[in-house]
Motif scaffolding. Structure first.
Motif, PDB file in Angstrom:
ATOM      1  N   ASN A 135       8.432  -4.454  -1.828  1.00 27.95           N
ATOM      2  CA  ASN A 135       6.981  -4.224  -1.721  1.00 27.95           C
ATOM      3  C   ASN A 135       6.678  -2.806  -1.259  1.00 27.95           C
ATOM      4  N   GLU A 136       7.459  -2.308  -0.284  1.00 27.69           N
ATOM      5  CA  GLU A 136       7.248  -0.950   0.216  1.00 27.69           C
ATOM      6  C   GLU A 136       7.534   0.085  -0.870  1.00 27.69           C
TER       7      GLU A 136
ATOM      8  N   ASN B 229       4.608  -0.031  -3.333  1.00 26.88           N
ATOM      9  CA  ASN B 229       3.399   0.580  -2.749  1.00 26.88           C
ATOM     10  C   ASN B 229       3.499   2.095  -2.712  1.00 26.88           C
ATOM     11  N   ASP B 230       4.686   2.609  -2.459  1.00 27.41           N
ATOM     12  CA  ASP B 230       4.878   4.058  -2.385  1.00 27.41           C
ATOM     13  C   ASP B 230       4.987   4.699  -3.764  1.00 27.41           C
TER      14      ASP B 230
END
Length: 632
Positions: free
Chosen positions: A111-112, A115-116
């Protein structure tokens, strides 16, 4: 005694002799006082005796219960081929959220990343091109790392000398360790957590180090001046400007040093420190030591904060270097109260790593050497390591090489000559136990990922003693109850069954001692259960004999028929329990295995005592004279 019964009694006698000899060391050990144990330990006799006794688990003997958690974000970082600030921030955010045990680390990481918008293929190109392939490969590497941690910890603990440790996986990234009888908890804790990453780095010469420190001073001075200008853009008058600059500088120094208590108690001292810091922000914290550069113990935190500055780190990366410190702070002279860490400017890439270590042995330095009487660890390397070590030492005679353990410099000796044999030694240990622990870790291998203790419990020996006392009382109470019932209900036959029951308990304990199995509190429960189940076979046999006697058969015919008819039922009933105990042993862990072990051998031996021993005694009884009535 009938001639046909002689071989049966010989078998029983041999088994009795074996059982007594197996339990004799345990009986001797239990009678020893603490002083006697210590005396035997000094003479080297205690270890041999302890290897023959019935071992006690954590719940009986006391010890340590530890839950370790693998640092998977650190593993993800280590597996990347490129490390930049963007990736490290994603990993840091993953680590912060991974404290929730209900969330999967790789789901958080995915997820990170999404998102990035970062492209993982740039950092993990060897694991694939797509995000799914890379995450799948990283998860596989994680599982493999946990399995290797389990194996390495098992090897370390085995060499540490803990009898029957329990080391098992809990969930995906946690490991439970139970160390029964452990006394030095700090030493065991360090042994489990230490990653023991051994590396050999070349130390850069003094002129290069001095030039680097001067550059650090210039970088920090320019940063301070820039901070002053930004903090005071609109000042009225030269005096006010000077005062404000001084106030701003004082605040800046306080932030860098992170020492709130040194705010303004002594204005003159603060001014002197401020002047020195303005001229040399980095080198003012350093002290010249014989052959090295030192940092006072009280200044080490401040210096590390300066080194973490982004421009300082960039300078180090451009120079292909790194700054590490000694393992611990030491005084320059025995009488000096001031302690210093030694600072080392090293190459960025190691010449060798701990993977080349073939053997590591802790010993005392030989007479005539520079380490005479000191604790050392002697290393021997494999063929590849020996070749590399020979090349490195031959090409850098007169230079220094740092032996680094877990990013701390243990020692940095000078290379006097080429070493073709692949042998070297590490010095500077506080005592021989520290040297032994390092040798154990190096032999077992370095952990593929750091682990941290998230739960720890110390089980005191008094609690274990209480458990043994209550467990023993339960066994004795249950045994007496069964003995009374059998004598009351089955009379003479009940006495024979009671004899077989006591035999059963003795043989189970002898088996535990011979197999060096561990007796736990659930194991005592298994022993109590065995008391009840072992008498069950005799009950079935005696009821069959009673049925035959009611049919008008003679005692001898009734006994033969009763055993023949009962044997199938006994085997069927006990085999199902044996299968259940084997399943518990295979898939259970820790105390469950202890319960399964006692249950398995208890049931197996109960069939032997019920079918073989009691029949032998009954046949002996009826062969002495012609009986018209059997006491059953």
């Amino acid at each position: 005694m009938g001639k046909n019964l002689t071989p049966r009694y010989l078998v029983i006698a041999l088994i009795l002799i074996w059982a007594v000899s197996s339990l004799l060391p345990t009986w001797k050990y239990q009678r020893l006082s603490e002083n006697q144990k210590e005396e035997m330990r000094i003479n080297g006799e205690l270890e041999n005796l302890e290897s023959k006794v019935i071992r006690q688990g954590l719940d009986l003997k006391g010890g340590m219960y530890i839950v370790l958690e693998a640092d998977i974000p650190a593993l993800i970082s280590n597996l990347s081929s490129i490390k930049d600030e963007r990736l490290l921030k994603i990993i840091d955010r993953t680590r912060e959220q991974s404290s929730n045990p209900n969330l999967d680390i790789f789901t958080i990481f995915e997820n990170e990343v999404k998102n990035d918008g970062i492209k993982l293929s740039r950092y993990y190109h060897e694991y694939g091109a797509s995000l799914e392939d890379i995450l799948s490969a990283l998860e596989t590497e994680s599982d493999d790392a946990i399995n290797r941690v389990l194996e390495i910890l098992q090897n370390r603990v085995d060499q540490f000398g803990v009898s029957e440790p329990t080391i098992q996986k809990q969930g995906k990234h946690r490991i439970v360790v139970e160390l029964a009888g452990i006394k030095d908890s700090d030493r065991a804790r360090a042994l489990l957590q230490s990653t023991a990453l051994l590396e050999f780095y070349l130390v850069k010469n003094n002129s290069v180090t001095s030039e680097l420190i001067s550059q650090f001073d210039e970088i920090l001075k320019s940063k301070l001046k820039k901070s002053e200008k930004l903090a005071a853009p609109d000042l009225e008058g030269k005096k006010d400007k000077k005062n404000q600059n001084n106030d701003n500088n004082t605040k800046q120094v306080s932030e860098l040093f992170s020492q709130e208590e040194s705010s303004s108690n002594d204005s003159s001292t603060s001014g002197e420190v401020q002047d020195i810091f303005d001229d040399a922000p980095f080198s003012s914290l350093l002290t010249a030591l014989p052959g090295d550069i030192g940092v006072k113990q009280k200044n080490i935190y401040s210096l590390k904060k300066l080194i973490e500055d982004s421009k300082i780190q960039q300078k180090l990366n451009n120079a292909n270097g790194q700054i590490l410190f000694s393992q611990e702070a030491k005084s320059i002279t025995p009488d000096s109260p001031e302690k210093f860490y030694r600072l080392y400017y090293l190459e960025n890439q190691p010449e060798l790593t701990g993977g080349i270590v073939e053997e590591a042995k802790a010993d005392l330095g030989s007479i005539g050497s520079g380490s005479a009487g000191q604790s050392i660890v002697s290393l021997s390397m494999n063929n590849e390591g020996s070749r590399t070590w020979s090349r490195v030492t031959g090409a850098n005679i007169g230079e220094r090489i740092a032996i680094v353990l877990d990013n701390k410099v243990h020692m940095a000796p000078s290379i006097r000559e080429k070493i073709p044999s692949g042998r070297t030694q590490i010095e500077g240990f506080a005592n021989i136990n520290e040297a032994k622990d390092l040798a154990i870790i190096l032999r077992a291998g370095a952990l593929p990922t750091p682990v941290k203790i998230i739960e720890e419990r110390i089980v005191g020996p008094s609690l274990g003693t209480d458990s043994i006392t209550k467990g023993t009382q339960a066994v004795i109470f249950g045994l007496i109850s069964v003995l009374i019932f059998m004598i009351t209900y089955y009379k003479l036959a009940g006495i024979i069954a009671n004899f077989a029951l006591i035999w059963n308990i003795v043989l189970v304990l002898a088996i535990l001692a011979s197999l060096q199995a561990t007796l736990t509190l659930p194991g005592i429960a298994g022993l109590i259960l065995t008391v009840g189940m072992s008498i069950d076979a005799n009950v079935i046999i005696f009821e069959r004999i009673r049925e035959e006697l009611r049919k008008g058969k003679t005692p001898k015919a009734s006994i033969d028929s009763g055993y023949d008819r009962a044997i199938t039922t006994i085997i069927d009933a006990n085999v199902t329990t044996l299968i259940a105990s084997l399943v518990l042993y295979q898939f259970g862990t820790g105390p469950i295995k202890g319960f399964a072990t006692v249950l398995f051998w208890g049931i197996l031996i109960s069939m032997f005592t019920a079918v073989y021993i009691t029949r032998t005694i009954l046949n002996t009884y009826i062969s002495k004279k012609t009986l018209t009535k059997l006491s059953i």
